[in-house]
Design a protein around this motif. Structure first.
Motif, PDB file in Angstrom:
ATOM      1  N   UNK A 102       0.729  -1.160   0.090  1.00 12.32           N
ATOM      2  CA  UNK A 102      -0.095   0.024  -0.086  1.00 12.32           C
ATOM      3  C   UNK A 102       1.022   1.065   0.201  1.00 12.32           C
ATOM      4  N   UNK A 103       0.476   2.220  -0.972  1.00 10.13           N
ATOM      5  CA  UNK A 103       1.536   3.298  -0.889  1.00 10.13           C
ATOM      6  C   UNK A 103       0.709   4.520  -1.379  1.00 10.13           C
ATOM      7  N   UNK A 104       0.865   5.695  -0.550  1.00 15.14           N
ATOM      8  CA  UNK A 104      -0.034   6.915  -1.075  1.00 15.14           C
ATOM      9  C   UNK A 104       1.057   7.941  -1.045  1.00 15.14           C
ATOM     10  N   UNK A 105       2.142   7.757  -1.074  1.00 13.29           N
ATOM     11  CA  UNK A 105       3.157   8.826  -1.354  1.00 13.29           C
ATOM     12  C   UNK A 105       2.965   9.710  -2.396  1.00 13.29           C
ATOM     13  N   UNK A 106       3.429  10.875  -2.616  1.00 12.69           N
ATOM     14  CA  UNK A 106       3.326  11.770  -3.511  1.00 12.69           C
ATOM     15  C   UNK A 106       4.801  11.887  -4.209  1.00 12.69           C
ATOM     16  N   UNK A 107       4.918  11.393  -5.248  1.00 10.97           N
ATOM     17  CA  UNK A 107       6.228  11.357  -5.811  1.00 10.97           C
ATOM     18  C   UNK A 107       6.129  12.621  -6.878  1.00 10.97           C
ATOM     19  N   UNK A 108       7.538  13.230  -6.662  1.00 10.38           N
ATOM     20  CA  UNK A 108       7.770  14.527  -7.494  1.00 10.38           C
ATOM     21  C   UNK A 108       8.007  14.386  -9.054  1.00 10.38           C
ATOM     22  N   UNK A 109       8.709  13.151  -9.341  1.00 12.15           N
ATOM     23  CA  UNK A 109       8.969  12.753 -10.792  1.00 12.15           C
ATOM     24  C   UNK A 109       8.819  11.364 -10.940  1.00 12.15           C
ATOM     25  N   UNK A 110       9.121  11.037 -12.099  1.00 14.09           N
ATOM     26  CA  UNK A 110       9.141   9.362 -12.585  1.00 14.09           C
ATOM     27  C   UNK A 110      10.476   9.072 -12.216  1.00 14.09           C
ATOM     28  N   UNK A 111      11.431   9.564 -12.718  1.00 12.17           N
ATOM     29  CA  UNK A 111      12.941   9.225 -12.837  1.00 12.17           C
ATOM     30  C   UNK A 111      13.754  10.475 -12.725  1.00 12.17           C
ATOM     31  N   UNK A 112      14.636  10.486 -11.703  1.00  8.96           N
ATOM     32  CA  UNK A 112      15.394  11.679 -11.553  1.00  8.96           C
ATOM     33  C   UNK A 112      16.508  11.593 -12.655  1.00  8.96           C
ATOM     34  N   UNK A 113      16.817  12.760 -13.016  1.00  8.71           N
ATOM     35  CA  UNK A 113      17.714  12.913 -14.271  1.00  8.71           C
ATOM     36  C   UNK A 113      18.990  13.905 -14.048  1.00  8.71           C
ATOM     37  N   UNK A 114      19.970  13.762 -14.886  1.00  8.85           N
ATOM     38  CA  UNK A 114      20.986  14.640 -14.729  1.00  8.85           C
ATOM     39  C   UNK A 114      20.962  15.908 -15.835  1.00  8.85           C
ATOM     40  N   UNK A 115      21.896  16.825 -15.899  1.00  5.67           N
ATOM     41  CA  UNK A 115      21.840  18.113 -16.640  1.00  5.67           C
ATOM     42  C   UNK A 115      21.477  17.636 -18.114  1.00  5.67           C
ATOM     43  N   UNK A 116      22.003  16.340 -18.516  1.00  5.58           N
ATOM     44  CA  UNK A 116      21.729  15.958 -19.948  1.00  5.58           C
ATOM     45  C   UNK A 116      20.519  15.124 -20.199  1.00  5.58           C
ATOM     46  N   UNK A 117      19.720  15.216 -19.108  1.00  3.66           N
ATOM     47  CA  UNK A 117      18.432  14.721 -19.198  1.00  3.66           C
ATOM     48  C   UNK A 117      18.404  12.988 -19.308  1.00  3.66           C
ATOM     49  N   UNK A 118      19.306  12.535 -18.567  1.00  3.25           N
ATOM     50  CA  UNK A 118      19.727  11.138 -18.697  1.00  3.25           C
ATOM     51  C   UNK A 118      19.426  10.670 -17.240  1.00  3.25           C
ATOM     52  N   UNK A 154      19.087   2.583  -3.645  1.00  2.48           N
ATOM     53  CA  UNK A 154      19.391   2.953  -2.183  1.00  2.48           C
ATOM     54  C   UNK A 154      20.802   3.214  -1.703  1.00  2.48           C
ATOM     55  N   UNK A 155      21.723   3.649  -2.866  1.00  6.07           N
ATOM     56  CA  UNK A 155      23.211   3.916  -2.536  1.00  6.07           C
ATOM     57  C   UNK A 155      23.067   5.394  -3.256  1.00  6.07           C
ATOM     58  N   UNK A 156      22.652   5.623  -4.202  1.00  7.39           N
ATOM     59  CA  UNK A 156      22.757   6.623  -5.159  1.00  7.39           C
ATOM     60  C   UNK A 156      21.517   7.356  -5.652  1.00  7.39           C
ATOM     61  N   UNK A 157      21.845   8.767  -5.777  1.00  4.75           N
ATOM     62  CA  UNK A 157      20.591   9.804  -6.195  1.00  4.75           C
ATOM     63  C   UNK A 157      19.687   9.962  -5.036  1.00  4.75           C
ATOM     64  N   UNK A 158      18.342   9.980  -5.732  1.00  5.76           N
ATOM     65  CA  UNK A 158      17.361  10.378  -4.241  1.00  5.76           C
ATOM     66  C   UNK A 158      17.199   9.202  -3.404  1.00  5.76           C
ATOM     67  N   UNK A 159      17.587   8.023  -3.676  1.00  7.52           N
ATOM     68  CA  UNK A 159      17.573   6.743  -2.726  1.00  7.52           C
ATOM     69  C   UNK A 159      16.077   6.575  -2.582  1.00  7.52           C
ATOM     70  N   UNK A 160      15.419   6.903  -3.900  1.00  6.82           N
ATOM     71  CA  UNK A 160      13.856   6.528  -3.560  1.00  6.82           C
ATOM     72  C   UNK A 160      12.922   7.318  -3.007  1.00  6.82           C
ATOM     73  N   UNK A 161      13.814   8.746  -2.462  1.00  9.65           N
ATOM     74  CA  UNK A 161      12.476   9.505  -1.968  1.00  9.65           C
ATOM     75  C   UNK A 161      11.874  10.304  -2.799  1.00  9.65           C
ATOM     76  N   UNK A 162      12.295  10.597  -3.812  1.00 13.11           N
ATOM     77  CA  UNK A 162      11.842  11.648  -4.750  1.00 13.11           C
ATOM     78  C   UNK A 162      11.088  11.090  -5.957  1.00 13.11           C
TER      79      UNK A 162
END
Length: 283
Positions: free
Chosen positions: A174-190, A196-204
């Motif tokens: 069950x999950x009702x968290x509001x996510x900001x984006x589908x996939x975090x991306x870098x300045x090149x839109x990649x 769990x180790x890099x980026x937003x670690x599943x928070x965003x």
């Protein structure tokens, strides 16, 4: 005993050219058709409408409309320009070119494409348009357009917010968290490949959350064939599928009991009703 209709056909026009397309193709080929639920499950994507074909100015339409168009990849589109046809279908030949930006908007375009295909084919028992909230405009217009009858059929909408990935998460919890984006991306839109180790670690982002909190540690919007097959084997396990359907119902009940209850679905985050379509395909 009620006899089953023969030659049952369902049309699904979906936003994604990869995840959603592959997902519904898989269910159609592996479950719906073998079980005899549907005889044809036709999944269409925005590839049907060549986005890279330039639209002529209204003043030049008369001179150019009978000629083929050349896209930037130098591939000749000789049969028909579907995007031009869809412009005319939505707004009429004259006004269609002035409202090209409306047609580019994914939700409105997909609803109209489902209607146009039904008008041409006249074979579908049900029409569906599947798309996400993301940052798309014209959600209200798409919802209103979907209610217009085409051969006595409306277009059913399979909607997810923020995106289809929330439906995937519901297979596990069950999950009702509001996510900001589908996939975090870098300045090149990649994609950053958050886990769990890099980026937003599943928070965003939804994809990062999937990789961090579910068995789908290799999840990607562009899964390899092997990773996709492995993912579907997990998602289609009866227990996980039942959980997803139950959790989607739970999420909508949570919304009904909240301050968000009076909002249209396209203003909600999170939300999904993909379970309605999935049940249509498997039962």
């Amino acid at each position: 005993m009620r006899k089953r209709k023969i030659n049952r056909s369902i049309l699904i026009v979906c936003e994604g050219t990869k995840t959603e397309y592959d997902y519904f193709q898989y269910i159609g080929e592996k479950i719906s058709i073998p079980r005899g639920v549907w005889d044809t499950v036709e999944v269409s994507t925005n590839v049907t409408i060549p986005k890279d074909i330039p639209i002529p100015a209204q003043t030049s339409l008369a001179k150019r409309k009978k000629k083929s168009f050349i896209n930037p990849n130098k591939r000749k589109i000789s049969d028909q320009n579907v995007l031009l046809k869809l412009c005319s279908y939505l707004y009429g030949e004259k006004e269609g070119f002035e409202k090209y930006e409306n047609v580019k908007a994914v939700p409105l375009r997909f609803v109209a494409l489902a209607q146009m295909l039904e008008e041409e084919q006249r074979i579908y028992e049900e029409l569906w348009a599947v798309y996400d909230k993301d940052d798309h405009p014209f959600h209200k217009e798409a919802s209103e357009k979907a209610l217009e009858l085409t051969n006595d059929k409306v277009v059913n909408i399979g909607f997810s917010s923020r995106s289809f990935e929330h439906w995937i998460i519901l297979h596990f919890e069950k999950n009702k968290k509001e996510f900001l984006v589908t996939d975090c991306k870098d300045e090149k839109d990649e994609p950053l490949g958050c886990n769990k180790d890099i980026g937003c670690k599943g928070q965003t982002c939804l994809c990062g959350y999937i990789r961090t909190n579910t068995p789908l540690v290799n999840y990607s919007k562009s899964n390899s064939p092997k990773d996709f097959e492995d993912m579907m084997n997990v998602l289609m396990k009866p227990a996980n599928l039942r959980k997803a359907i139950s959790n989607a119902e739970w999420l909508r009940e949570e919304i009904r009991n909240s301050e968000e209850s009076n909002k249209p679905i396209y203003e909600l985050n999170p939300f999904t009703d993909i379970d309605y379509l999935v049940k249509k395909l498997i039962d």
